[in-house]
Motif scaffolding. Structure first.
Motif, mmCIF file in Angstrom:
data_model
loop_
_atom_site.group_PDB
_atom_site.id
_atom_site.type_symbol
_atom_site.label_atom_id
_atom_site.label_comp_id
_atom_site.label_asym_id
_atom_site.label_seq_id
_atom_site.Cartn_x
_atom_site.Cartn_y
_atom_site.Cartn_z
ATOM 1 N N THR A 3 45.885 27.130 40.841
ATOM 2 C CA THR A 3 45.910 28.563 40.596
ATOM 3 C C THR A 3 46.560 28.805 39.242
ATOM 4 O OG1 THR A 3 46.013 29.115 42.954
ATOM 5 C CG2 THR A 3 46.764 30.800 41.393
ATOM 6 N N THR B 163 41.292 28.667 40.673
ATOM 7 C CA THR B 163 41.301 30.117 40.764
ATOM 8 C C THR B 163 42.179 30.674 39.643
ATOM 9 O OG1 THR B 163 40.949 30.136 43.164
ATOM 10 C CG2 THR B 163 41.935 32.121 42.180
ATOM 11 N N GLY C 69 32.524 26.260 41.002
ATOM 12 C CA GLY C 69 33.428 26.822 41.990
ATOM 13 C C GLY C 69 34.626 27.534 41.405
ATOM 14 N N VAL D 98 36.893 30.627 40.264
ATOM 15 C CA VAL D 98 37.067 32.004 40.711
ATOM 16 C C VAL D 98 37.887 32.763 39.669
ATOM 17 C CG1 VAL D 98 38.014 33.531 42.485
ATOM 18 C CG2 VAL D 98 36.930 31.373 43.149
ATOM 19 N N GLN E 260 39.727 36.145 39.573
ATOM 20 C CA GLN E 260 40.191 37.157 40.517
ATOM 21 C C GLN E 260 41.025 38.194 39.781
ATOM 22 O OE1 GLN E 260 39.735 37.612 44.082
ATOM 23 N NE2 GLN E 260 40.540 39.552 43.317
ATOM 24 N N ILE F 139 30.445 30.404 39.426
ATOM 25 C CA ILE F 139 31.678 31.173 39.263
ATOM 26 C C ILE F 139 31.595 32.431 40.111
ATOM 27 C CG2 ILE F 139 30.717 32.262 37.195
ATOM 28 C CD1 ILE F 139 33.509 32.590 36.117
ATOM 29 N N THR F 140 32.743 32.875 40.614
ATOM 30 C CA THR F 140 32.860 34.165 41.275
ATOM 31 C C THR F 140 33.732 35.067 40.414
ATOM 32 O OG1 THR F 140 32.602 33.241 43.489
ATOM 33 C CG2 THR F 140 33.693 35.378 43.320
ATOM 34 N N ASN G 38 35.533 38.712 40.537
ATOM 35 C CA ASN G 38 35.905 39.666 41.584
ATOM 36 C C ASN G 38 37.029 40.581 41.094
ATOM 37 O OD1 ASN G 38 36.342 41.002 43.982
ATOM 38 N ND2 ASN G 38 37.274 39.282 45.037
ATOM 39 N N THR H 56 28.493 34.913 41.367
ATOM 40 C CA THR H 56 28.714 36.052 42.257
ATOM 41 C C THR H 56 29.604 37.054 41.535
ATOM 42 O OG1 THR H 56 28.491 34.742 44.279
ATOM 43 C CG2 THR H 56 29.680 36.829 44.453
#
Length: 692
Positions: free
Chosen positions: A22, A44, A63, A65, A67, A100-101, A103, A124
């Motif tokens: 993280t 992340t 993968g 993220v 955030q 990748i996400t 969000n 996403t």
């Protein structure tokens, strides 16, 4: 030197053991791009609330993220691209073979794309706001031309976003996988365009047109998506348009309203399934291009086409289950297209069980019927429960860690807002947070509110009060002593300098800087002159004077005032100056009168320094001047005479340069005014003569 920025960073805790890391922005990395650069697949990146002025590029990550703290809280500002035809410009770019996400962000700036996904990517995007629009002009002005662009052979999932774009809200290229769900899309041109897709789904979106000359809600080109439970309104051209080989497209349970021309337009060889839709207040309901072969055999049932001004069916006919009646929307003017009790569209859709509503009953026509509709057709207006009163888990001089009991919600808690002294400071997705960059010896009060995806907020939790420590209360350890000190005489920029460098020190709370205990003693000076100098890094230099002895030792110190031990003392002596300075490179003049001339010249250089200048007239020194200003006015000259001027420079060792290039000055001739013109006018005769 240590500096503090007021940033509030959330702590996230995970159970179990994982290789993924993280990375927090700006706590661990100052920018999002720097965090991406140091990340690995599966990591992340948690981005605190704030505005980040940058464009972000992701390459070769699987993968990953990104955030954010929530749309409107974590803002990525891609800046202004002066050329909006430049298709390389994007706020976020995802390069080939990445997944990748993204969000919880707002993506703003004047760029061609909000998110650009290159070939073979899997992306996403959810819970974001992309682009901005100025509704004060017609048509509205948008800062981003295309909200999201998906290039060939990629997967792009778009969930619960607000998308604002001048040209295309979402643009899918050939052979992509499309999933577009629960978004609000505002565009001047086209809401969603599909080109060459074998499958995909467009579910539960609200798509609004804001243009005035051309605009299509959903454009399907040689593609076969499922388009269901969408609300499409206010487009100048078409609500839904199909073109090419789009025979397997399924257009079910949509509301298409207030369209300038065609509710649904079929072009070329397309023949999609069209069922259970409501098309109202357009010029044409379902319209087929006249050059479409065998169009006379097309017929459509189980749709409600109502109040379309020219015709409900053009080049096609209605069949079983087709109705034309007021659908009785809850509030069509406010774009609430739910059905009132007693609507003729209730239980009027295709009776085949595959179309049944989620409760198993016969299909209701429109955007709120059918099997794929959202389970709730009303907005969530219930706020989450109030979090428990926070508690402090640690308090230092610049930060405090707090945690609180999790809230419950009828749908789900999206996160928490932390208020410090009644000011909202950060949004956290977990029930703990570390508030950093606080002021020492200061009283604070913290409270928390929970919020959900619909924007409902709980009441404030109870308050937790705490006071940060002063640094001197907790920091009693001095920094480490610099490991070495080097001192030498060198040349920097052509000048003789004393140059120092030393080993970096460390401190448990952070280093503030270094003290230099400095003395200098020129030749013939009775005692040295000493001072304490300061540096924020492990180096220092200063211009030296000739035949001077310099001594120095160095210590490190921290913010609490703790000071390390001293390095060894070093000494250097500069040599005697035997190099004269260079002369000024240019000399200019201005004639002020017939007896005055003003001279100006450029600065000269010397290995130590230039202390002054001499002015020569006709090879004789007439003035000795300080180094500034580099100007001299020569007076008392003879008119109409030529004078030759040169300038020399002098250094502290009294060494004089060569003569500058000479300038010749011709003073003005003495000015003798011309005699007045002769008087040729006789006087006037006397007036008022009398005889007695």
């Amino acid at each position: 030197m240590k500096k503090f920025n007021f940033i509030f960073i959330c702590l996230f805790f995970t159970a179990g053991v994982s290789q993924a890391a993280t990375i927090r922005v700006p706590e661990d990395q100052a920018t999002i791009q720097e965090a991406v650069n140091v990340s690995f697949s599966g990591d992340t990146i948690i981005v605190a609330a704030g505005t980040y002025s940058e464009k972000v590029t992701v390459t070769n990550r699987t993968g990953l993220v990104l955030q954010g703290a929530g749309a409107g809280l974590s803002v990525i500002d891609g800046g202004i691209n002066p050329n909006l035809d430049d298709t390389t410009g994007a706020v976020i770019t995802v390069n080939d073979d990445s997944s990748i996400t993204i969000n919880g962000f707002s993506l703003v700036g004047t760029q061609y794309y909000g998110v650009k996904c290159w070939w073979r990517t899997n992306v996403t995007v959810k819970n974001c706001k992309i682009g901005t629009r100025n509704g004060g002009v017609t048509p509205p002005a948008y800062t981003i031309r295309q909200g999201l662009k998906c290039y060939d052979n990629s997967t792009l999932v778009i969930l619960n976003n607000e998308i604002n774009a001048g040209d295309y809200g979402i643009n899918y290229g050939p052979n992509c996988t499309a999933n577009v769900m629960e978004n609000s899309i505002y565009v001047n041109r086209t809401g969603i365009v599909f080109c060459g897709l074998d499958a995909g789904s467009v579910l539960n979106n609200a798509i609004a047109g804001t243009g005035v000359t051309y605009g299509v809600g959903i454009e399907i080109i040689s593609s076969s998506p499922l388009v269901q439970n969408n609300v499409i309104y206010n487009f100048p051209s078409s609500g839904i348009s199909t073109n090419g080989t789009s025979a397997n497209a399924k257009i079910r349970n949509n509301v298409v309203s207030n369209i300038g021309y065609n509710g649904i337009m079929l072009l070329d060889r397309s023949r999609p399934e069209i069922a259970n839709n409501i098309i109202t207040n357009s010029r044409y309901g379902i319209r087929i291009s006249y050059d479409l072969y065998n169009s006379e055999n097309f017929s459509y049932g189980y749709n409600n086409l109502y109040n379309n001004s020219v015709s409900n069916y053009t080049s096609c006919t209605s069949t079983t289950g087709a109705i034309s009646a007021d659908p009785l929307f809850v509030n069509a003017a406010g774009h609430d297209y739910r059905l009132q009790p007693g609507s003729p569209c209730i239980d009027a859709g295709n009776p085949d069980a595959q179309y049944n509503d989620t409760d198993g009953s016969r299909n209701d026509m429109g955007a709120y019927g059918g099997c794929d509709v959202k389970t709730s057709t009303t907005s969530d207006v219930t706020p989450p429960g109030v979090p428990s009163t926070p508690v402090t888990t640690s308090v230092l001089y610049y930060q405090a860690a707090i945690s609180w009991g999790a809230s419950a919600d009828n749908v789900a808690v999206q996160g928490y807002k932390v208020y410090l002294n009644d000011v909202f400071t950060y949004a956290s997705s977990t029930n703990s947070c570390t508030l950093t960059a606080l002021l020492p010896s200061t009283n604070y009060v913290a409270s928390v509110r929970a919020y959900d995806a619909s924007g409902n907020e709980s009441d404030n939790s109870g308050d937790v009060s705490f006071r940060t420590h002063s640094l001197v209360e907790i920091d009693t350890t001095a920094p480490t002593t610099p490991s070495y000190l080097n001192m030498s005489i060198g040349s920097i920029g052509g000048y003789v300098d004393v140059i120092l460098g030393w080993g970096n020190s460390t401190d448990d709370f952070g280093l503030a800087g270094y003290h230099l205990y400095w003395c200098s003693q020129a030749a013939g000076q009775a005692s040295p002159s000493c001072d304490v100098l300061w540096s924020d890094d492990a180096s220092y230099s200063t211009i030296a004077t000739e035949q001077t002895t310099y001594t120095c030792y160095v210590t490190a110190y921290d913010e609490a005032g703790n000071e390390s031990g001293a390095t060894e003392t070093k000494t250097v002596t500069t040599p005697a100056d035997t190099t004269p300075p260079a002369p000024p490179s240019t000399v200019t003049f201005e004639i002020l009168s017939d007896t005055e001339v003003k001279l100006d010249w450029s600065g000269a250089t010397d290995n130590y320094s230039v202390e002054g200048y001499k002015v020569y007239r006709d090879a004789h020194a007439i003035a000795a001047l300080d180094s500034y200003p580099r100007s001299y006015t020569d007076i008392g000259l003879t008119p109409a005479v030529t004078y030759m001027y040169t300038i020399t420079s002098i250094d502290p060792a009294a060494l004089e340069s060569a003569q500058s290039q000479s300038v010749a000055v011709n003073t003005r001739p003495y000015y003798v005014p011309p005699p007045p013109p002769p008087d040729t006018t006789p006087p006037a005769p006397p007036q008022g003569l009398t005889i007695r």
